[in-house]
Design a protein around this motif. Structure first.
Motif, short mmCIF file in Angstrom:
data_model
loop_
_atom_site.label_atom_id
_atom_site.label_comp_id
_atom_site.label_asym_id
_atom_site.label_seq_id
_atom_site.Cartn_x
_atom_site.Cartn_y
_atom_site.Cartn_z
N GLU A 1 9.56 2.04 -14.34
CA GLU A 1 10.48 3.14 -14.59
C GLU A 1 11.71 3.08 -13.69
OE1 GLU A 1 8.83 7.19 -15.17
OE2 GLU A 1 6.90 6.18 -14.91
N SER A 2 11.50 2.85 -12.40
CA SER A 2 12.60 2.85 -11.45
C SER A 2 12.10 2.48 -10.07
CB SER A 2 13.24 4.26 -11.38
OG SER A 2 14.29 4.31 -10.44
N TYR A 3 13.02 2.15 -9.19
CA TYR A 3 12.72 2.06 -7.77
C TYR A 3 12.56 3.51 -7.29
CZ TYR A 3 17.32 3.88 -7.27
OH TYR A 3 18.40 4.71 -7.36
N LEU A 4 12.18 3.71 -6.04
CA LEU A 4 12.12 5.05 -5.45
C LEU A 4 12.99 5.07 -4.20
CD1 LEU A 4 8.24 5.68 -5.44
CD2 LEU A 4 9.90 6.39 -7.17
N GLU B 1 0.82 -1.21 0.00
CA GLU B 1 0.00 0.00 0.00
C GLU B 1 0.86 1.26 0.00
OE1 GLU B 1 -3.56 2.07 2.65
OE2 GLU B 1 -2.64 0.21 3.35
N LEU B 2 1.90 1.29 0.83
CA LEU B 2 2.78 2.47 0.88
C LEU B 2 3.50 2.66 -0.45
CD1 LEU B 2 4.18 4.81 2.31
CD2 LEU B 2 5.75 3.12 3.33
N GLY B 3 4.07 1.59 -0.98
CA GLY B 3 4.79 1.69 -2.25
C GLY B 3 3.89 2.15 -3.39
N GLN B 4 2.71 1.56 -3.48
CA GLN B 4 1.78 1.95 -4.55
C GLN B 4 1.38 3.42 -4.41
OE1 GLN B 4 -1.54 -0.75 -4.71
NE2 GLN B 4 -0.23 -2.51 -5.14
N HIS C 1 1.74 9.02 -6.24
CA HIS C 1 2.00 10.41 -5.86
C HIS C 1 3.06 11.04 -6.77
CE1 HIS C 1 2.42 13.93 -3.30
NE2 HIS C 1 3.72 13.79 -3.44
N PHE C 2 4.11 10.31 -7.05
CA PHE C 2 5.20 10.85 -7.86
C PHE C 2 4.98 10.65 -9.36
CE2 PHE C 2 7.39 10.36 -3.73
CZ PHE C 2 7.71 11.70 -3.55
N GLY C 3 3.83 10.09 -9.75
CA GLY C 3 3.48 9.94 -11.15
C GLY C 3 4.41 9.00 -11.90
N MET C 4 4.78 7.91 -11.24
CA MET C 4 5.71 6.96 -11.85
C MET C 4 5.08 5.59 -11.98
SD MET C 4 9.41 7.83 -10.26
CE MET C 4 10.09 6.50 -11.23
#
Length: 149
Positions: free
Chosen positions: A74-77, A59-62, A67-70
Motif C-alpha cells: 500500500e505505501s511506506y510509513l 521486526e519493527l517495520g512488520q 498495528h496500522f492495518g496496512m
C-alpha cells in the motif's frame, strides 16, 4: 488504514519493539530497488539526522504495518509526532521535517491529494516491475545500514 485516535498509540502495542520516536521514522521496502535507493538518498540529504529509518521487512517495520492495518504494497510509513503518514501526504510531511530547500517541495500540496495519491499508487504498484527487487537492503552502504533501527 485506520487513523489512531491518539498520537503514540503504537507504544501500547506489545508487538512493536520500543524505538526512539523523538525523531521521525521512515519505514521503507528493503527489497525494492526504488525504495532502497530513496532511503539511501534520504540518508545522504538528512545531514542533521532528523529521520530514523527501518525496513518494512524487519521486526519493527512488520509490527508497525500490522498495528496500522496496512499491507506493504500500500505505501511506506512515516511516523512523526506519534502519527502515521503515507503516500503523497507522507512525502509532504517529510519535506517539512527535512526543512531547508526541501520545504519548498511542499508546494506540491497545491495539487489535489486524490491526484497525488493516484500517482503515488500507480508507481507503488509497478515499482518491482519498473525498478526491480534486490537482496534485503543491498543498495545501502555499510554506513547506511548502520543507521537503520
Amino acid at each position: 488504514m485506520a487513523e489512531p485516535k491518539t498520537p503514540y498509540a503504537y507504544r501500547d502495542d506489545p508487538e512493536i519493539p520500543a524505538f526512539d520516536d523523538n525523531k521521525a521514522l521512515f519505514v521503507f521496502d528493503g527489497v525494492c530497488v526504488l525504495c532502497s535507493t530513496g532511503a539511501a538518498w534520504l540518508m545522504r540529504f538528512d545531514r542533521k539526522r532528523r529521520v530514523n529509518l527501518t525496513s518494512a521487512q524487519g521486526e519493527l517495520g512488520q509490527g508497525l504495518y500490522r498495528h496500522f492495518g496496512m499491507e506493504l504494497d500500500e505505501s511506506y510509513l512515516l511516523i512523526a509526532d506519534g502519527r502515521v503518514y503515507t503516500a503523497s501526504t507522507g512525502y509532504l510531511k517529510l519535506c517539512q521535517i527535512l526543512g531547508g530547500p526541501w520545504h519548498l517541495l511542499r508546494l506540491a500540496s497545491l495539487i489535489p491529494s486524490g491526484f497525488r495519491d493516484w500517482m503515488y499508487g500507480h508507481i507503488a504498484r509497478n515499482r518491482y516491475r519498473w525498478f526491480g527487487k534486490t537482496e534485503f537492503c543491498a543498495l545501502l552502504s555499510n554506513e547506511e545500514r548502520q543507521r537503520l533501527i
